[in-house]
Enzyme design. Sequence first.
Site, PDB file in Angstrom:
ATOM      1  N   LYS A   1       0.826  -1.209   0.000  1.00  0.00           N
ATOM      2  CA  LYS A   1       0.000   0.000   0.000  1.00  0.00           C
ATOM      3  C   LYS A   1       0.866   1.267   0.000  1.00  0.00           C
ATOM      4  O   LYS A   1       0.458   2.304  -0.502  1.00  0.00           O
ATOM      5  CB  LYS A   1      -0.913   0.036   1.222  1.00  0.00           C
ATOM      6  CG  LYS A   1      -1.829  -1.159   1.397  1.00  0.00           C
ATOM      7  CD  LYS A   1      -2.912  -1.214   0.356  1.00  0.00           C
ATOM      8  CE  LYS A   1      -4.056  -2.170   0.694  1.00  0.00           C
ATOM      9  NZ  LYS A   1      -3.689  -3.567   0.868  1.00  0.00           N
TER      10      LYS A   1
HETATM   11  C1  LIG Z   1      -4.217  -4.632   0.334  1.00  0.00           C
HETATM   12  C2  LIG Z   1      -3.386  -5.839   0.225  1.00  0.00           C
HETATM   13  C3  LIG Z   1      -3.612  -6.778  -0.776  1.00  0.00           C
HETATM   14  C4  LIG Z   1      -4.758  -6.678  -1.771  1.00  0.00           C
HETATM   15  O1  LIG Z   1      -4.807  -5.461  -2.463  1.00  0.00           O
HETATM   16  P1  LIG Z   1      -6.156  -5.004  -3.205  1.00  0.00           P
HETATM   17  O2  LIG Z   1      -5.984  -3.550  -3.486  1.00  0.00           O
HETATM   18  O3  LIG Z   1      -7.253  -5.282  -2.252  1.00  0.00           O
HETATM   19  O4  LIG Z   1      -6.224  -5.814  -4.423  1.00  0.00           O
HETATM   20  C5  LIG Z   1      -2.735  -7.845  -0.860  1.00  0.00           C
HETATM   21  N1  LIG Z   1      -1.733  -8.007   0.024  1.00  0.00           N
HETATM   22  C6  LIG Z   1      -1.500  -7.127   1.009  1.00  0.00           C
HETATM   23  C7  LIG Z   1      -0.385  -7.367   1.955  1.00  0.00           C
HETATM   24  C8  LIG Z   1      -2.306  -6.006   1.131  1.00  0.00           C
HETATM   25  O5  LIG Z   1      -2.067  -5.124   2.106  1.00  0.00           O
END
Ligand SMILES: *Cc1c(COP(=O)(O)O)cnc(C)c1O
Length: 467
Positions: free
Chosen positions: A112
């Site tokens: 993120k």
């Molecule tokens: C948010 C997240 C995901 C999934 O991302 P999306 O935007 O929901 O597709 C996968 N792995 C981790 C560690 C995340 O924080």
Amino acid sequence: MKYISTRGKVAPIGFIDMFLMGLGEDGGLIVPETIPTVGAEQLKAWSGLSFQELMLQVFSLYTNGEIPEEDLRKLVEDSYAGFTSPDVLPLTRIHDGLSVMELFHGPTFAFKDVALQFMGNLYAYVAKKRNEVINILGATSGDTGASAISSVRGKEGIQICILHPNGKVSRVQELQMTTVQDENVLNLSVNGNFDDCQQIIKELFADVPFKTKYHLRAINSINFVRILAQSVYYFYAYLQLPETARASGVNVSVPTGNFGNIFSGYLAKKMGVPIRQLVLATNENNILERFIREGVYKPEGFRSTHSPSMDIQIASNFERYLYYFCGENAAEVSARMERFKAEGQLTFDAEEVARIQRDLTAHSVGNEECLATIRKYDEQYGYLLDPHSACGVAAYERAGDKSEGAFVSLATAHPAKFDEAIRLIGIEQKFPERISELFDKPQRQVIVDNSKEEIAERLVDFYRVSQ
Ligand SMILES: *Cc1c(COP(=O)(O)O)cnc(C)c1O
């Protein structure tokens, strides 16, 4: 370049207005009026660029000159200065058939950070430039909140409130959010699950008078800027392949929950990155797998898994995919989403399913399989995967045709963030210092009921309104 809504009822807007709007005011998702494409020659000219330079190039196609180049360059540089790898997002070879792109070297150890560090700086930039009050509201299954808070803590002109499901995020995620002492941060710990939090956010954003009065801004992947920032690492992954390998394109396995990570790949492909297979990896919350395999989009019982950041039933970005699937026909998207609201599911016929399967393949990974994959890669390759990244690698293992094109699996979190799962298989890891020091810090959070009214009241107390 202007931006419009998947439901067709937002007048075309520019880049910064789109960034500030987040969710479309008609309840749809914002998309560019047309997706710019990057030809093969141009792509070739971009090989050798750093991640930051690549980001600058990609964003320049979307910003309409609303942000002068030198400002954009500084925003990008500041956003990735806190990443601990010199490559920002290093590509690590696991074996001849598989590399892992590590997206977790940012301040909160999850992917993120790639988009949110930039968005935090962009909010601060816009706050200053337009003299805007910025009140950020977001829901998190753990990683988004930590990352968003890290990106704006202590920044002038910005207040941020994050909702997380009480007791349903990992210990490190909780600490990353709640040990921040800056006055511009409010953590609401909601007695409910992530979908409850997200539903409340959606309703608050859909309440246009409330949203306007409090200048609510989004950080969830409903914001197109986040999708766009994430699309850059698909360019980067492809361009880091040896030139001889590039001709066959690249396959990418993508851990996804909200359809955000994978939709960014779909966008990159539409822009011209030669992606062969986009493999969608989910955990036991497999609504997206059922959609792709059977043509049924229908939330079912929520399950807690080892990969809580993907414990999601209703995938916000699904509607963006639906929009392109429907040939950019907003009336049809609106009709289908109305049907979804009324009937609780959407179904697709055989011809449509075949079409979906040309875009995406999907594998849902069970809890046992997830742990077995972590163990296997630790034992055979000396590489420790976190449970989310393990879903991606397990989906790669199950993917059909591996004969053409390199395979890259996206690693979305550092294993230390999900130590609860890693310990289940008897692996002891050493925490990076930035994580171990969290355990000694005091926490700040407010526990609230799963109630839109109660949460709205808290926000009214916390947010600023402009004079
Ligand atoms: C948010 C997240 C995901 C999934 O991302 P999306 O935007 O929901 O597709 C996968 N792995 C981790 C560690 C995340 O924080």
